[in-house]
Write an enzyme that holds these catalytic residues in place. Sequence first.
Site, PDB file in Angstrom:
ATOM      1  NE  ARG A 178      -3.661   0.166   2.431  1.00 23.57           N
ATOM      2  CZ  ARG A 178      -4.550   0.745   3.599  1.00 23.57           C
ATOM      3  NH1 ARG A 178      -4.151  -0.146   4.704  1.00 23.57           N
ATOM      4  NH2 ARG A 178      -5.140   1.969   3.517  1.00 23.57           N
ATOM      5  CB  CYS A 237      -1.961   3.629   9.323  1.00 21.66           C
ATOM      6  SG  CYS A 237      -3.135   3.942  10.731  1.00 21.66           S
TER       7      CYS A 237
END
Length: 279
Positions: A178, A237
């Site tokens: 990611r 995050c």
Amino acid sequence: MDPTSTTRAELPPFVDSAWLAEHQGNVVIADARWYLDGASGRSAYDGGHLPGAVFVDMDAWLSGDPGPGGLNPLPGPDVFARGMSSLGIGDGAAVVAYDDAGGVIAARLVWMLRAIGHPAALLDGGMAAWTGPLETRSGKPAPATFTPVPWPESRLARLEDITATPAGILVDARNADRFDGTLQLPTDPQAGHIPGAVNVPCRANLSPDGRLRPITEVRAAFAEVGVDHAAAVISYCGSGVTACHNLLALEHAGLGHGRLYAGGWSEYAAAPGRRAELG
């Protein structure tokens, strides 16, 4: 010495199952399971949880409403206090939280409590580390008094801190795929990461058995990206949940306190035209 006062005064960010078994009567055990794919943490709790554990609903008590501030912004202090009170977590209570993901989800609750001065720790290894029996009965704790406390500005970073030239190191806690943009989840507004960020995947803090790696290895992983003290760190995050695990790992490794960017990628990348970095 009163064992309860010992528990409160000396609670580190992580405790093991032997410690929890010894102190079980002096702490509130919190089941903080939550799943990004929408699966029900409550159903998982009902299917079996540590004896005496209360279920902490991420969406109800650990997050504000999704919107411009990201998918899981911090709730208002009054909302957090109301949730903790309803679960029997009072001003004097010590909390040990767990999940079934090695603690990367439950870290949100532990970080929130520690940030405002409450004793709280993650169960190292999470639910899998508990070797005793589970129970399915849902506890009904008596409400407790939990006083609302503002989120300390010194422990937070905001969007303007990120979009300006940051005085520190941006640490992205998401998995490498990611971070580099080879994987874009449906919850990700764009692929990639905040320009200039470095990647320390929070799940890489864990050994294959789900327990935290030795402190020397945790320190080495952060040193590889230029972090030798948490004071320089802004942790983020996707939405400010798993980023808390990196902050707790830094604290446990003796590197101090960093800052949480709770909006995370879900806030930063949502603005049209805001630049993402790949690779």
